[in-house]
Design a protein around this motif. Structure first.
Motif, short mmCIF file in Angstrom:
data_model
loop_
_atom_site.label_atom_id
_atom_site.label_comp_id
_atom_site.label_asym_id
_atom_site.label_seq_id
_atom_site.Cartn_x
_atom_site.Cartn_y
_atom_site.Cartn_z
N UNK A 206 -5.77 39.78 71.04
CA UNK A 206 -5.63 39.80 69.58
C UNK A 206 -5.25 38.41 69.07
N UNK A 207 -4.36 37.72 69.80
CA UNK A 207 -4.01 36.37 69.41
C UNK A 207 -5.18 35.41 69.50
N UNK A 208 -6.06 35.63 70.48
CA UNK A 208 -7.24 34.77 70.63
C UNK A 208 -8.20 34.94 69.46
N UNK A 209 -8.40 36.17 69.00
CA UNK A 209 -9.40 36.46 67.98
C UNK A 209 -8.83 36.65 66.58
N UNK A 210 -7.53 36.54 66.43
CA UNK A 210 -6.91 36.80 65.12
C UNK A 210 -7.25 35.74 64.08
N UNK A 211 -7.71 34.58 64.53
CA UNK A 211 -8.00 33.49 63.59
C UNK A 211 -9.12 33.84 62.60
N UNK A 212 -9.93 34.85 62.93
CA UNK A 212 -11.02 35.22 62.02
C UNK A 212 -10.50 35.69 60.66
N UNK A 213 -9.27 36.14 60.60
CA UNK A 213 -8.75 36.63 59.33
C UNK A 213 -8.45 35.51 58.34
N UNK A 214 -8.35 34.26 58.80
CA UNK A 214 -8.15 33.17 57.84
C UNK A 214 -9.18 32.04 57.97
N UNK A 215 -9.97 32.02 59.03
CA UNK A 215 -10.98 30.98 59.16
C UNK A 215 -12.35 31.42 58.67
N UNK A 216 -12.60 32.73 58.59
CA UNK A 216 -13.92 33.23 58.18
C UNK A 216 -13.77 34.20 57.01
#
Length: 442
Positions: free
Chosen positions: A210-220
């Protein structure tokens, strides 16, 4: 020089009108071979020979129209591939995963840690298929991209599809590690691999991925920068997605899981071959041939599953990396044919990846005879035989108390596991090798 004059006088404009186009092209090729390209144009590209330019421009138009036709064929082929194989993989995979869940519940998910891993794997693969394939089927059938419906929907869809793919890969890693422990440490297995540790390991894996893929919530998402598309929201986020996260995705999706799975499978095959070689002298020929057949079947399954995982996951990760550099080197509007060819190759790799989540159930269950017996019971093709016929007389004659009876039932699986482990070490039981194989493929 004489050749030039002869050719120039022979193929004047008056004569070219009476010669067929194919003959003219043949003469052009001869001229290109006879003299260099510059001299050829000085000789023929005169104002009087304007028909030569017309012929060449006609050829360019024909080539462009041919490319347009081939591009249209590729686009139609891509649409039909998504329309057909999305449905095939979705139905095939969901049916297999549903049957796996039912069979695992029938066997008893709470009795064996391996079954719980495969139980979670079946659910995770179903999430991948529903989230990913349904989007592409809707996009190519109704020309509607569900990612573009809302900014929040874009973020959630990206996170779910990437997380579920990563989670599925690492569950397979856990299954391989659990098999190695059960094969090399049979007596300690029941103490090492407990349900508490299985739950904790899956929760820790959930948090890490979840930490690896959580960036999608603010980068995309969707904003003015993306022009209505579901993509990176800023230039710096786009650089991160194109040149940093593609390598992170490649590592977590395929490279690291494949390396660990390969090591585990090599250790399993070596252990099974060693057990078979040590016990060949004490087995009857019929039993030895049967165990050798099962061992070969397991070896092939491990080899096929590992290679298929590599083939299904690595190309799509590599093509993502290639696409990041390709889009920077050329304009999106230039070289349309190359772009369509690349999209077609990307479609093939995508479908190969999704096929992996459709066949995991079949690859990791095909060598387990107990699984297929329970599957026949679930499908109504076989009647279940109770194992209480032998012990019913003892239980009725001794009339134990309810508490002692429940304790006896609770410890039954533990006794069976320990007995199997003892047989694996001593070799006094002729069917112990089959039990060891069953323990590996469960």
């Amino acid at each position: 020089m004489t050749v030039k004059r002869q050719l120039g006088s022979k193929f004047s404009i008056s004569h070219i009108d009476s010669v067929q186009e194919e003959n003219v092209r043949t003469v052009f090729r001869i001229c290109c071979i006879t003299m260099n390209h510059t001299t050829f144009w000085k000789t023929f590209a005169t104002p009087d020979n304007s028909m030569l330019s017309n012929l060449l421009s006609t050829k360019e138009v024909n080539n462009n129209s041919h490319n347009d036709s081939s591009d249209e064929d590729l686009e139609n082929a891509m649409k039909w591939l998504w329309k057909i194989f999305s449905v095939v993989f979705l139905v095939f995979g969901l049916i297999g995963n549903l049957l796996a869940v039912l069979v695992f519940r029938k066997i008893g998910v709470s009795k064996r840690p391996t079954l719980f891993f495969l139980f979670v794997l079946a659910i995770t693969d179903s999430v991948v298929l529903v989230t990913g394939l349904s989007r592409y089927w809707i996009l190519n059938t109704f020309e509607l991209d569900i990612r573009k419906l809302s900014d929040l929907g874009c973020k959630i869809h990206l996170f779910v599809i990437y997380f579920s793919m990563h989670y599925s890969s690492w569950i397979l890693v856990f299954v391989g590690i659990e098999r190695v422990i059960k094969t090399y440490l049979p007596l300690q297995f029941i103490r090492i691999v407990t349900f508490r540790r299985v739950y904790v390991s899956l929760i820790i894996l959930f948090v890490i991925l979840s930490g690896v893929d959580l960036h999608y919530f603010w980068t995309n998402g969707i904003n003015n920068f993306t022009k209505g598309d579901c993509s990176s929201l800023k230039d710096e986020y786009e650089n991160f997605d194109d040149f940093v996260f593609v390598y992170i995705d490649f590592t977590f999706l395929s490279a690291a899981p494949f390396a660990i799975m390969l090591i585990c499978n090599v250790l399993l095959v070596r252990a099974l071959r060693r057990i078979q070689r040590n016990r060949a002298s004490m087995m009857h020929n019929v039993i030895f041939r049967r165990t050798q057949l099962v061992s070969n079947k397991l070896t092939k399954m491990l080899l096929v599953s590992t290679c298929y995982f590599l083939i299904a996951t690595v190309p799509v990760s590599v093509i993502f990396i290639w696409d990041s550099y390709r889009r920077r080197l050329q304009n999106e509007n230039s070289d349309r044919h190359s772009k369509i060819v690349f999209d077609f190759a990307k479609t093939i790799t995508y479908l190969a990846q999704y096929s992996n989540y459709s066949v995991n159930f079949y690859l990791y269950s095909m060598t387990n005879d107990k699984f297929w017996t329970k599957l026949k019971i679930v499908c109504g093709c076989h009647k279940e035989i109770k194992r209480s016929t032998i012990t019913s007389y003892k239980i009725n004659s001794q009339t134990p108390s309810p508490s002692s009876s429940s304790r006896m039932m609770e410890s039954q699986d533990e006794l069976e596991t320990n007995a199997e482990a003892v047989f694996n070490l001593t070799g006094f039981e002729t069917q112990s090798f089959s039990s060891a194989i069953e323990g590996v493929v469960e």
